[in-house]
Design a protein around this motif. Structure first.
Motif, short mmCIF file in Angstrom:
data_model
loop_
_atom_site.label_atom_id
_atom_site.label_comp_id
_atom_site.label_asym_id
_atom_site.label_seq_id
_atom_site.Cartn_x
_atom_site.Cartn_y
_atom_site.Cartn_z
N ASN A 112 0.84 -1.20 0.00
CA ASN A 112 0.00 0.00 0.00
C ASN A 112 0.88 1.24 0.00
OD1 ASN A 112 -2.79 -1.28 0.80
ND2 ASN A 112 -1.27 -2.18 2.16
N LYS A 118 -2.03 5.85 2.09
CA LYS A 118 -3.17 5.05 2.57
C LYS A 118 -2.98 4.73 4.05
CE LYS A 118 -5.85 0.91 1.69
NZ LYS A 118 -5.37 0.00 2.73
N MET A 139 -1.45 6.55 6.20
CA MET A 139 -1.74 7.78 6.93
C MET A 139 -3.24 8.02 7.05
SD MET A 139 0.97 10.57 5.50
CE MET A 139 -0.05 11.95 5.96
N ILE A 169 -5.28 4.01 -7.47
CA ILE A 169 -5.33 4.22 -6.02
C ILE A 169 -5.94 5.59 -5.69
CG2 ILE A 169 -3.94 4.41 -3.92
CD1 ILE A 169 -1.96 2.41 -5.28
N ALA A 170 -5.53 6.62 -6.46
CA ALA A 170 -6.09 7.96 -6.22
C ALA A 170 -7.60 7.94 -6.46
CB ALA A 170 -5.40 8.99 -7.11
N TYR A 211 -7.37 16.64 -0.19
CA TYR A 211 -6.25 17.55 -0.40
C TYR A 211 -4.95 16.77 -0.65
CZ TYR A 211 -2.73 21.07 -0.04
OH TYR A 211 -1.66 21.88 -0.34
N MET A 212 -4.77 15.71 0.12
CA MET A 212 -3.54 14.93 -0.05
C MET A 212 -3.51 14.25 -1.43
SD MET A 212 -2.50 13.43 3.65
CE MET A 212 -4.07 12.83 4.25
N LEU A 213 -4.69 13.97 -1.97
CA LEU A 213 -4.74 13.39 -3.33
C LEU A 213 -4.54 14.47 -4.39
CD1 LEU A 213 -7.78 11.04 -2.73
CD2 LEU A 213 -5.41 10.33 -3.09
N MET A 214 -4.96 15.69 -4.03
CA MET A 214 -4.86 16.80 -4.99
C MET A 214 -3.41 17.26 -5.14
SD MET A 214 -6.88 20.38 -4.60
CE MET A 214 -8.42 20.07 -5.41
N GLU A 215 -2.66 17.17 -4.06
CA GLU A 215 -1.27 17.63 -4.07
C GLU A 215 -0.34 16.44 -3.92
OE1 GLU A 215 0.01 20.68 -4.43
OE2 GLU A 215 -1.95 21.60 -4.70
N THR A 229 2.59 14.28 -3.52
CA THR A 229 4.04 14.41 -3.34
C THR A 229 4.61 13.00 -3.28
OG1 THR A 229 3.52 14.67 -1.02
CG2 THR A 229 4.16 16.64 -2.16
N ARG A 266 6.78 11.41 -1.69
CA ARG A 266 6.99 10.70 -0.42
C ARG A 266 5.71 10.02 0.06
NH1 ARG A 266 6.53 12.01 4.77
NH2 ARG A 266 7.81 10.85 6.22
N LEU A 267 4.57 10.65 -0.19
CA LEU A 267 3.31 10.07 0.27
C LEU A 267 2.91 8.84 -0.53
CD1 LEU A 267 1.07 13.17 1.04
CD2 LEU A 267 2.31 11.72 2.61
#
Lengths: 161, 296
Positions: free
Chosen positions: A10, A14, A16, A78-79, A105-109, A111, A113-114
């Motif tokens: 994963n 996910k 987080m 996944i997004a 938001y985390m899907l929109m930006e 990065t 590392r995520l």
């Protein structure tokens, strides 16, 4: 003989989301070996299809992260899945609106590392009674696959390769 | 998408999500990813619109076509559910919780940075954005945050120096919502520091303060170079002091240049709460840099 360990790949994002917004209960799709290509030939473990094989998911996602490919198949899938689920959880009152916003938001930006892939290593004994076999019609191959809907964080370890 | 425009604004995100759910290769994470409140006909109609916009044939179910559709609908869902104001608020909350990646924070510099520190701003920015790791030195409570006291973080990045030796860029920054405000930055050479076998940012920071810090005395405690979470009471005659006055009183008097940083709160009853407090002897530090031929 059942395997001692189960594996699931994963993205960090996910992990987080489940920690922060799903009371640290993790929904995972898992297999009995990390890489079905390395399982003994003719065993059921060797018959897990690529799209459910933790090693293939790991390699695919890692390649997309390394090349910053935001339109790769793994990334898109996944997004798409997480954004649909965030909206679904919100409509079902399982999360608050601000939780949904933070997930989106985390899907929109995105990065890199995520999106780093993580391997969940799950000792089978502790979760055996809660393992749900995936119906053959939903498997990627004929090999066995399982779903855990409420895996606790102390029931698995996370590694990167 | 024409179909989406006909849906009540508040229901549009769900309608798009329902259409996107139909494209997931299988219920990927959940057995029931469908959105219950949206009719299958509406979801199908949105999918048709999306195919038209992307110029995809209705019978095209190739992985590439499905991927393009899913990507398009995901972007539409994000756009619909997260208008700019909600997006900014979500970013602030994530930033305050420390859940944004280092690279996503806006980086600013404290006004005292210039004139005290030699590390170029570009280099400091790189050290934060590409840091190997960061750790919390001191965590601000909600009450602290309401008074403008920020959580203090330490970032470290390995650097190979001109002579091929290893050093670290050590950056101290306060976290204010989605911003990191750089307070100070040092080039740190591990030689002579008391480090563990695999020094993390906090270990490096503590060893640095141990080497270049100055003992500070606060009432009721033995002098220490790094003070974290200390509380003491002021006599009535001193209760009108501000936190800046208090920092001045506590800061050691040195003959060389010094840099001190603190988070201090004084309650109306004269209780002083020191979040963090330390003072670096810049004279001693710069002299050590000269030893490493590092002075510009």
């Amino acid at each position: 003989m059942p395997s001692l360990l189960l594996y699931s790949t994963n993205p960090r994002l996910k992990l987080m989301i489940q920690e922060e917004h799903r009371r640290d209960l993790h929904y995972v799709w898992c297999s009995e070996c990390f890489d079905s290509a390395l399982a003994p030939p003719h065993s059921l473990r060797a018959l897990v299809g690529s799209s459910s094989n933790p090693a293939d998911i790991y390699r695919g996602l890692k390649a997309e992260v390394d090349s910053a490919d935001k339109h790769g198949n793994n990334f898109t899938r996944i997004a798409g899945s997480l954004s649909v689920l965030a909206q679904k959880w919100y409509i079902a009152n399982e999360i608050a609106e601000h939780d949904r916003d933070e997930i989106l938001y985390m899907l929109m930006e995105p990065t890199p590392r995520l999106w780093t892939p993580l391997v969940y290593v799950i000792p089978r004994d502790a979760v055996a009674t809660r393992l749900k076999p995936v119906h053959p019609s939903k498997r990627s191959g004929t090999g066995r696959e399982f779903v855990m809907e409420d895996l606790r964080r102390d029931e698995f370890d996370v590694i990167t390769l | 998408m024409d179909t989406v425009k006909k849906v009540t604004k508040g229901d549009r995100a769900s309608a798009i999500a329902a259409a996107a759910a139909k494209l997931l290769p299988r219920p990927f994470e959940d057995e029931s990813a469908e959105i219950a409140a949206v009719s299958p006909e509406l979801a199908e109609s949105i999918l048709k619109d999306a195919r038209l916009i992307l110029k995809l044939l209705e019978e095209d179910d190739s992985p590439e076509a499905i991927s393009r559709l899913l990507n398009y609908l995901t972007q539409e869902l994000l756009h619909e559910a997260l208008p700019p104001e909600r997006e900014r608020e979500a970013r602030w909350r994530l930033g305050s919780k420390g859940l944004l990646p280092s690279a996503a924070y806006e980086i600013r510099f404290d006004r005292r940075y210039k004139g005290v520190f030699n590390l170029a701003r570009d280099r400091v920015t790189t050290a934060i954005r590409n840091s190997e790791a960061h750790e919390v030195v001191w965590s601000a409570s909600d009450e602290d945050a309401a008074e403008g006291k920020n959580t203090l973080l330490v970032f470290t990045k390995e650097v190979t120096s001109r002579n091929g030796g290893l050093s670290y860029d050590l950056v101290l920054a306060g976290r204010d919502r989605d911003r990191l405000i750089v307070d100070g930055a040092f080039e740190v050479f591990p030689a002579g520091l008391r480090l563990g076998p695999y020094p993390g940012p906090l270990n490096l920071f503590e060893a640095f303060v141990e080497a270049f810090g100055v003992p500070i005395s606060i009432p009721g405690r033995v002098p220490q170079k790094l003070i974290l979470d200390a509380t003491y009471s002021l006599p009535p005659s001193k209760r009108s002091l501000t936190d800046a006055d208090m920092l001045n009183q506590l800061a050691p008097r040195l003959r060389t240049e010094a840099w001190q940083i603190a988070s201090i709160r004084i309650s109306p009853l004269g209780v002083v709460q020191v979040g963090y407090l330390f003072c670096i002897d810049l004279g001693k530090y710069k002299k050590s840099l000269e030893g490493h031929n590092k002075m510009d």
